[in-house]
Structure formats: C-alpha cells, structure tokens
Design a protein around this motif. Structure first.
Motif, short mmCIF file in Angstrom:
data_model
loop_
_atom_site.label_atom_id
_atom_site.label_comp_id
_atom_site.label_asym_id
_atom_site.label_seq_id
_atom_site.Cartn_x
_atom_site.Cartn_y
_atom_site.Cartn_z
N VAL A 1 77.28 31.58 78.37
CA VAL A 1 76.18 31.69 78.80
C VAL A 1 75.49 33.52 77.99
O VAL A 1 74.92 33.85 79.18
N VAL A 2 76.03 33.38 77.10
CA VAL A 2 75.47 34.90 76.29
C VAL A 2 75.09 34.33 75.70
O VAL A 2 74.39 33.26 74.17
N GLU A 3 73.43 34.52 75.74
CA GLU A 3 72.14 34.55 74.60
C GLU A 3 72.74 34.80 73.26
O GLU A 3 72.72 36.30 73.53
N PRO A 4 72.41 33.83 72.30
CA PRO A 4 72.96 34.60 70.80
C PRO A 4 71.59 35.69 70.43
O PRO A 4 70.17 35.02 71.08
N LYS A 5 72.33 37.08 69.73
CA LYS A 5 70.63 37.48 69.00
C LYS A 5 71.45 37.54 67.54
O LYS A 5 71.75 36.49 67.03
N LEU A 6 70.23 37.75 66.92
CA LEU A 6 70.33 38.32 65.17
C LEU A 6 71.98 38.70 64.86
O LEU A 6 72.53 37.21 63.95
N VAL A 7 72.57 39.42 65.59
CA VAL A 7 73.09 39.85 65.60
C VAL A 7 74.34 38.76 65.04
O VAL A 7 75.52 39.25 64.10
N HIS A 8 74.69 37.81 66.43
CA HIS A 8 75.33 36.72 65.84
C HIS A 8 75.04 35.83 65.15
O HIS A 8 76.16 35.19 64.85
N TYR A 9 74.00 35.48 64.94
CA TYR A 9 73.33 34.58 63.92
C TYR A 9 73.77 34.89 63.06
O TYR A 9 74.24 34.32 62.01
N ALA A 10 74.17 36.37 62.33
CA ALA A 10 74.22 36.76 60.85
C ALA A 10 75.60 36.97 61.24
O ALA A 10 75.84 36.46 59.70
N CYS A 11 76.11 36.97 62.18
CA CYS A 11 78.05 36.63 61.68
C CYS A 11 78.74 35.12 61.72
O CYS A 11 78.92 35.24 60.24
N VAL A 12 78.03 34.14 61.84
CA VAL A 12 77.99 32.89 61.55
C VAL A 12 77.18 32.71 60.21
O VAL A 12 78.31 31.53 59.73
N LYS B 1 70.18 25.72 57.91
CA LYS B 1 70.52 24.87 58.54
C LYS B 1 70.22 25.86 60.07
O LYS B 1 69.30 26.12 61.02
N LEU B 2 71.04 26.89 60.26
CA LEU B 2 71.62 27.34 61.04
C LEU B 2 70.01 28.08 61.18
O LEU B 2 69.34 29.30 62.18
N VAL B 3 70.21 29.38 59.84
CA VAL B 3 68.57 30.43 59.75
C VAL B 3 67.72 29.72 60.49
O VAL B 3 66.66 29.58 61.11
N ALA B 4 67.43 28.34 60.05
CA ALA B 4 66.07 27.38 60.60
C ALA B 4 66.16 27.56 61.58
O ALA B 4 65.07 27.13 62.88
N GLU B 5 67.34 27.44 62.94
CA GLU B 5 67.53 27.78 63.82
C GLU B 5 67.02 28.54 64.89
O GLU B 5 66.95 29.15 65.81
N ILE B 6 67.05 29.58 63.76
CA ILE B 6 67.22 31.23 65.07
C ILE B 6 66.17 31.16 65.47
O ILE B 6 64.47 31.25 65.23
N PRO B 7 65.31 31.25 66.45
CA PRO B 7 63.83 31.63 67.77
C PRO B 7 63.11 32.62 67.27
O PRO B 7 62.12 31.88 66.75
N GLU B 8 63.96 33.73 66.33
CA GLU B 8 62.38 34.50 66.17
C GLU B 8 62.63 34.85 64.97
O GLU B 8 62.04 35.57 64.21
N GLY B 9 63.21 33.88 63.87
CA GLY B 9 63.88 33.71 62.74
C GLY B 9 64.30 34.82 61.80
O GLY B 9 64.91 35.47 62.85
#
Length: 947
Positions: free
Chosen positions: A708-719, A734-742
């Motif tokens: 239950v750790v909410e991913p932040k931009l830095v987590h998306y950046a790593c993936v 595809k993952l970039v399109a799923e980032i809530p805050e863009g």
C-alpha cells in the motif's frame, strides 16, 4: 553570591488562606451526622465519582454544609465544572447556607480551579458581605489563571474601598502576580507594603519575594532576601534554586542543592526540588547528573510521586534514553494526563510514528477520566513529517475540532505546520484562514511551509502579506525568507534581506545567522558565507554544520574537512549531524580516503550507534565504490531499521548487483520490516541496472497492492528507465500514459536517451517535442535532442537545435571527471590542455592506447556526436575527461584500485577503452558516472555491457 549562616528556628505564623473546613456556629448539625455523612461523600470524591456524591447529597442531606464543602473542593481539584455549578445552585437555593462565608469561599475557589475566573468574580460581586477569605480566594484565583493584571486590580480595590487588611496569604499571591508581569518595580512597591504590615519575617511572604526577583532576573536581590530570612523551609531553597535555573545559572543550582543538604536546618529536598533540577540536567546536556537526581529521588522515596516520575520520564526522553523512560512510565500506577503526554512526546521526538499513535490510542481507551488535551495534540503532531502521516494529522485535526481545541493558537499553528510538512499546503491554508487571531507564529508556520516545500515565491508573498497586516517579522520569519531566497537562487534579493537583518541588529541571532550561511552556500557564494561565519561571536554546532555542509555542497571537500578538524580542535563536540554532513560530502565526491577518516572519527566519538550516522557511513562506502565495506558496516549495526536496509539495497543497485539487492529486500521483508517509498526506489533502480525487468515489474505491482505504497513520479521514472534500458519502449510509453499527474521532464529525457540507443528516431522526435515543451530552458534537454539527431547523422537537425540553444543563451554542460589521490581531489575537464602536467597525462594515454590497440581496441567514433572528420573524432575521444583522470591515477598511484567519477554518462568508447586498460595494466578501475558504478577488471565490466 554568598549565603548567610542558617537562620534561627522557625516561628510559626497564622496563615489566612482559604480556611480549613469547619462549620460556622449558626449550623445545627448533630455530631453523628457531621462525622458519618461527610465521610461517605468524601469516599465518593476520592474515587472520582462526583455525580454519585451529588446524588447522595440531594437524596439524604441537601443542607449538609460540610459535605457540600468537601464536594466543592473535589470539583475544583477534578475540574468538574458541571457538578460544581449544581452544588453552587444548591447552596444559593438554601436560605440557611446562601450567606455561609466558608461555602462561598469554596465556590469562588472551585470556579477558578476549573479555569472559570470570570464566574469566580460573578459570585464574589453578588456576595452581600465579604471578608478577607473571599478577597484572598479571588486574588488567588486570578493568579492561578495567570490573570496578573486582574489580581493587581482586585488588590487595589481591596485596600482602597475596604478596611480589610491584606495578610500573609494575600501578599504571596500579589507578589507572584508581579513576577508574572516581570515588573520588579511593582514588586519592590509590594515589598514596601509587606514591611509596613510587619509581615517581612513571614516565610510564605519571603519565599514569594525570592521567586519574584528570580523571575525578574534580579538574582542579587533574590539572594539578599534569601540571606536575610529569619527562617527558611524547603520552599525557600526551592525558590532560590528555581531562580538560578530560570536565569541559566545551572551549575549554581546544583551548588545550592549541596549547600541545602549540608545546612544545619536538616532540610530534605522534596519533589519540587527534584522537579526543578531535572530540567537543569537537560539544559546542561548532563545525563549523569540527571541519573544522580534520579538516585536521590529513589533514596528519598520520591520516585513514585507523580510529579517526580513525570519529570524523570521527560528528562530521559530528551536525552533519548527511551528504555529508562518506558520503565518509569510503566511503573507509574497513577498516570496523569501529564504522564501520558510526556511519553507520547518522547516517542514523537524520536520520530517513532507507530509507538506515538499506539500510546495515544491506549490513552484514549484507558482511564475514562483521562482525556486527550491540547498538550497531547502538540506533543503528537511533530512526528508527522511526511505524506505518509497525512491521515494521522487529519485524525488529530478531527479530534481537535470535535473538542474545540482549534481555538488554541498553539494548536492551530501546529496544524498549519503539520499539514505543510505533509505537503498538503491547501489544508494548511484552510486552517490558517480559519484562525481568528493570526499571530506572527501563525504566519511563520505558513511561510515556512511554502519555503520548505519548494514554493519560495509563495513564501515571499505570504511574508509580504504578513508585514502589510502590521505584524513585525521575528527571527523565524527571516529564516524562512532567507530559505526562499536560496531556493530562488536570488543572491540580489537575499542580500537585501541581509541588509535588513544588519540594519535591525538581527545578525547576531544564531538562527538568522545560520540561515544566512546556508543561503550564501546554496547560492554558491562560499566566500561570503565564510566572512559571515568568521564574524560570528557565538558559533553553535548548527552554524558549524551549515558551513561544513555548504562547503560539501559546493564541492569544496578540502575546506569542509579543514573546518571539521578546526571545530574538533576548538573543543566543539561533533554531533551526529555534523559527521553525517561530512560523510555526505565524501559520498558526493566518492572521496574514499577522506570518508574513511570521517568514519574513524565517528568510531572514536562513539557516534556509529546513531542510525543516521550508520546509514551515512554505509552510503559513503557504497558511493565511493566499496560496496563490500558498506556490507561490513551494515552487518555490524546493532539496530537495523528500514532506512539502513534501504541504503544498502540502493548501494547494491547502483553497483549493478541487482540479484544481491533483491536478496536483501526479501530478507528485510522476512524479518517483518515494512519497506517504504524510498526502499522501492532502491529496489526498482537495482532491477533497472541489472536488467531484472520481470522482477522489477513484480515489485512495482506489489508496492501498490501488498505494501500500500502510492507510487510517485520517481517510482514511475525508475520503471520507465528499466523498460527503456531493456528496449521495451512500447511498454514504457504505456506506463507513461498511466501516470496520474503526467510524466515530468526526467521521464521524457530518459525515454529520449533510449530512443537513440535503440534506434527509434521517429519515436525520439515525438519524445523530444514533449521534453522541450515541458522544459524549454534547460541546456541538457537540447543536448539530448541534438545527440539523438547526431546519432542518426541528421546534421541539419543538429545545427537547428544548437542554433536554438544559442538564441536562448544556453550552454552545454562540460564533461568533467575527478579523482581523489592522497586525500586531495583532482578535476579534469574534457579537452583541457592547460592542466598541470597535461602533456605527461596525454602521453600516458597514448602509451595506454598503444597497449590496448594490441588487445583489439578500435576507437568508436560514433561516440563523438559532432560533424567532424574521422581523425578529428579520434583526437576528441583522447581528450575525454575520464581517460585523463585514469591516466593521471596510473601515473601517480601504484597497486591500489583506480577510482574515477564523472558528471555525465560514460560513453561507449571510454567504456571499451577502460575495460581493456584494466587488463593491460592489471589494475582494477572503478568509474562512477551519473547513473551507476562500473567495476573494470581483467578486460571485463561489472555491468556486463548493460548500461
């Protein structure tokens, strides 16, 4: 200040405070009823069951004055205003008791003890006749509620409109009010009245005078009154000890205790003595004296007194001795709200969120007479320092609103600060705007929140709004303003603030001085910071730390270490945060030798048990290329928390040892430790550098579902980095399109790099447009776009992009490398021919190039992203900064591993060349670029050519 010989034996004086309970002569109560029924009422009162006591009174003897008096006293002590009002109504409904002076005195006292002095005054004003008891009760009530001016006013009314003479209960209350007002002149006037009244020999009065002069900072006069006292009791000594303590004469406080113990009166310290001395130990930073006071408490049988126990818990908690504080707390069978608040504050100050809120819940479900108060809220809130504690802040805020605590200025200010620390500035603004009385502290909480959350412009706007409202800034306002200027990198505006500070004589304030030091360091003005530091008369550890950290931040590691040594030589104790800053500097520059020196000092100073220092040492070794030493330090830690596991996991990650990082992660989970947001950054980074795509995606999924750790931009950046590195660009998109805050610029730049690596020009063009749209004023973004086109030979596009850079006035970051030799940092810039020994260094590379050519080296001119001839490209490759640094190390060192750092990603040619050099010279070469570590040995790299 000498103390006179002990005074003659004590002669007792009549003391006219609120009288001991007795029935007036008009009461006709049988002895049997007077003895038995009040005892029954008293039993209920002692068991804190005042409603049953009232019901019994109403049912059996509603006119029993003695029982009513007992019940009124209990209502005051237990602050039960509702029951107290009912008893008041009962008394005044009785024609027999309405004018009973003892009961009316008790009613006045009850209201003031419950915190309703205005009701006390209302009762007083309605009395048909008033005697000294009622006057004293009202003056005392005002004093207990710290309404000093009201106490003085009612006293003036007493002496001006009545014939009643104040006594030895009136004057101590009045003298205490003078102390509360810090008005020594008024106190001297009251002392003159005391002398005229013939009460100067009364011990209660003189004790009050000693305390008043102490609070006013007039210790000479306090000592004079103390020495001239004809009799002294324990309170006398306590008042004098307290005076020394309040005026920061801490050692004199202990000297006075020793004099007291050796005096002929044979007086023994009481609980108040010890409660006064324990905060002195904290102020001195002397836990051994604190333990001595604790021992004295045990010897005198005072350690179980509630007041003493609470003070001991508070003292041990402030020294970080949690175990001792917990034992004392658990042994306390009569815990008060203060007890619970002290222990909650203890956990909170240690940053232990779990135990803080666990204890808070236990407090609420425990004794039904114990209720969370404003202090509880104030003690719990400081532990809420991040987004993960936002829910806890909201829970506390809801409780506060339900119980009306939001009207307390301190509580409201704390919620503004707490919401800001959790990054929810909208909520902080809501709390702020709901406040009726906005003080400087209220504004400071909001200004500081914006400054600390990366919104310096809003911080400055709020500062200006505060000044326009007519409030003058204090040191904390200026400190936040300076921080905002530093974040804006605005030396000009910051200098204006400094000028304001100088004009208003605030430069000597340690908080402002340290803020200015940090400002100049952050604006890359270390010389200005040094000038300010050298002018400081009283340098605190915080100011030393600011300078050391500032030098480190500006890459001046030699100056940082020199200043650290000077600090130690000046007999300043190096606390953990100073060592942590120094180790951080060594980590940034991969300065292993200097890092080892800092580690040795930490060992000698016994600071390695500090979890922050331990983590800093692990991080330093990892970022200096010695991951094995990091592991050894980690294994030796007595306590391993989530942070220490995270640092080591991240260390293995940047060394490309993803399997070992994941093994550590799984072991950490098996031990029951809960990974946090930072842990998953380390895990995902490790998977990215090691090519563990499947494992990384699984961890990213479990982070959200299992932990239950909410991913932040830095987590998306790593993936995204992990998928891009593996060539899975479609999945990355595809993952970039799923980032809530863009996605942010960091994610687009990562994708752009991999578009060049994996030959995706068309996709690269689209990504480049996104990147430049998001950050059109950063030179590195244009360089990435230019490199994309250069990689595909699109030189017209390259010239177009470089033309845009020129128009905007942007310059490309120069590639540079550095290395540490003999404790000194040496820097190398690409193509620099003006270095000392430059020809010798280049000659060394030419010899190395001849050796590796025989091993199959062919210059990779594709790494030169410029429109040049092939021979010109080869010459450019020879001037790359990492090659110059490696050549220098091989010239100046023998046998030991070569360690080089680079500010940019190592190019393909340098990577191939250094691999072969490691084999040709039989030396290990460790290169840290801006992404990871490369360990070159025997012609191979630890990255497996996957970087």
């Amino acid at each position: 200040m000498a103390l006179v010989a002990p005074p003659p034996p004590l002669s007792f004086h009549h003391h006219h405070g609120p009288p001991t309970l007795k029935t007036s002569q008009s009461r006709k109560v049988t002895p049997k009823a007077s003895l038995s029924f009040p005892q029954q009422i008293n039993t209920f009162c002692q068991s804190k069951n005042l409603s049953k006591a009232l019901n019994l009174l109403l049912q059996q003897q509603p006119n029993n004055a003695e029982a009513m008096g007992i019940l009124l006293q209990a209502c005051g002590h237990q602050k039960d205003i509702e029951t107290g009002r009912k008893v008041h109504n009962l008394v005044w409904a009785s024609t027999q008791l309405k004018n009973d002076y003892i009961l009316n005195t008790r009613i006045i006292t009850m209201y003031s003890m419950c915190g309703y002095p205005s009701d006390s005054r209302s009762v007083f004003d309605q009395l048909e006749t008033k005697n000294l008891y009622q006057w004293n009760a009202l003056i005392s009530g005002y004093t207990k509620n710290e309404l000093w001016h009201d106490a003085m006013s009612i006293f003036c009314e007493l002496i001006l409109v009545t014939e009643v003479k104040p006594d030895n209960f009136t004057f101590p209350c009045l003298i205490k009010a003078c102390g509360g007002l810090r008005d020594a002149g008024l106190g001297r006037g009251v002392q003159g009245m005391v002398v005229k009244s013939g009460l100067i020999s009364d011990v209660f009065v003189t004790n009050a005078l000693v305390g008043m002069y102490g609070k006013c900072g007039l210790l000479e006069e306090a000592v004079q009154v103390f020495e001239e006292m004809l009799e002294r009791n324990v309170v006398s000594w306590n008042s004098m000890i307290c005076g020394f303590s309040e005026n920061r004469l801490f050692w004199e406080s202990f000297d006075l205790l020793r004099v007291m113990l050796g005096a002929e009166e044979g007086l023994v310290p009481d609980g108040a003595t010890l409660v006064t001395l324990l905060p002195v130990c904290v102020a001195l930073g002397d836990v051994e004296n604190g333990k001595m006071v604790h021992g004295l408490a045990v010897k005198l049988g005072l350690d179980r007194e509630l007041m003493v126990n609470n003070a001991l818990v508070d003292m041990y908690s402030k020294f970080g001795f949690l175990f001792e504080a917990e034992i004392l707390f658990e042994k306390n069978d009569n815990k008060s709200v203060v007890s619970w608040n002290s222990m909650i504050g203890c956990y909170s100050s240690e940053g232990d969120v779990g135990r803080t809120f666990d204890l808070l819940r236990k407090m609420q479900i425990g004794d039904e007479d114990l209720h969370v108060n404003e202090v509880t809220i104030l003690n719990a809130l400081p532990v809420c320092l991040g987004e993960s504690e936002l829910l806890s802040v909201k829970e506390l805020h809801g409780y506060t609103l339900r119980h009306g605590f939001q009207y307390n200025d301190l509580v409201a200010n704390s919620f503004v600060s707490a919401y800001a620390k959790c990054g929810t500035l909208i909520s902080a603004e809501h709390v702020f705007h709901a406040m009726e009385n906005k003080t400087v502290s209220s504004w400071n909480a909001l200004i500081g929140g914006y400054a600390q959350n990366g919104n310096p412009s809003k911080a400055i706007d709020k500062y200006l709004q505060m000044t326009y409202s007519g409030l003058d800034p204090d040191c904390f306002s200026i400190g936040s303003l300076v921080l905002a200027c530093a974040q804006l990198s605005s030396p000009q505006f910051g200098k204006q603030v400094h000028a304001f500070v100088f004009r208003n004589g605030l430069e000597r304030d340690p908080y402002i001085g340290t803020s200015l030091l940090s400002f100049y360091m952050r604006c890359q003005k270390p010389f200005h910071a040094k000038l300010l530091f050298d002018r400081m008369e009283d340098r605190s550890l915080v100011s030393w730390n600011a300078m050391i950290a500032g030098y480190s931040h500006n890459g001046l590691l030699g100056e940082a270490l020199h200043l650290f040594r000077k600090m130690v030589a000046d007999e300043n104790r190096a606390y953990g945060n100073v060592i942590t800053s120094l180790l951080g500097a060594c980590s940034e520059l991969s300065a292993l030798r200097l890092g080892k020196e800092a580690h040795c000092f930490a060992l000698k100073a016994q600071l390695t048990d500090d979890i922050f220092v331990g983590c800093a040492i692990i991080d330093m070794y990892a970022k200096s290329g010695s991951i094995e030493q990091s592991r050894r330090v980690f294994d030796q830690l007595k306590q391993k928390d989530v942070a220490s596991w995270t640092v080591l996991i991240t260390g293995y990650g940047i060394h490309g040892r993803g399997l070992e990082a994941m093994e550590l992660f799984h072991k950490m989970r098996r031990l029951g430790l809960k990974p946090d947001s930072f842990t998953f950054i380390g895990v995902l980074m490790a998977c990215s550098h090691a090519g563990l795509v499947e494992e990384g995606l699984k961890s990213f999924h479990e982070m959200q579902t299992l932990h239950v750790v909410e991913p932040k931009l830095v987590h998306y950046a790593c993936v995204v980095d992990m998928l891009g590195r593996a060539g899975q660009l479609d999945d990355a998109l595809k993952l970039v399109a799923e980032i809530p805050e863009g996605p942010d610029a960091r994610i687009w730049s990562s994708l752009l790099s991999f578009c060049r690596v994996h030959g995706q020009l068309n996709l690269g063009r689209k990504v480049a447009d996104k990147l430049l749209e998001l950050e059109p004023n950063k030179s590195e973004n244009y360089v990435l776009v230019s490199n994309l086109y250069a990689g595909f030979g699109k030189w017209d596009d390259v010239r177009r992009i470089r033309g845009c850079m020129k128009e905007i006035g942007l310059k490309k970051d120069v590639g540079c490398s550095w290395t540490e030799v003999g404790g000194k940092i040496y820097n190398f810039v690409v193509g620099d021919r003006n270095l000392p020994g430059s020809e010798e260094i280049r000659g060394m590379w030419r010899r190395l190039e001849e050796m590796i050519t025989q091993l199959g080296y062919i210059p990779d001119t594709g790494s030169v992203l410029h429109e040049l001839k092939e021979e010109e490209k080869v010459e450019v490759l020879r001037g790359h900064s990492e090659k110059l640094a490696v050549s220098f190390c091989l010239l100046t060192t023998k046998g030991s591993p070569v360690r080089v750092c680079k500010n940019l990603r190592i190019c393909g040619d340098c990577h191939n060349a250094v691999k072969l050099v490691s084999k040709a010279v039989d030396r290990e070469i460790i290169v840290r670029d801006n992404k990871r570590f490369h360990h070159f040995r025997d012609g191979l790299c630890s990255c497996g050519d996957y970087w």
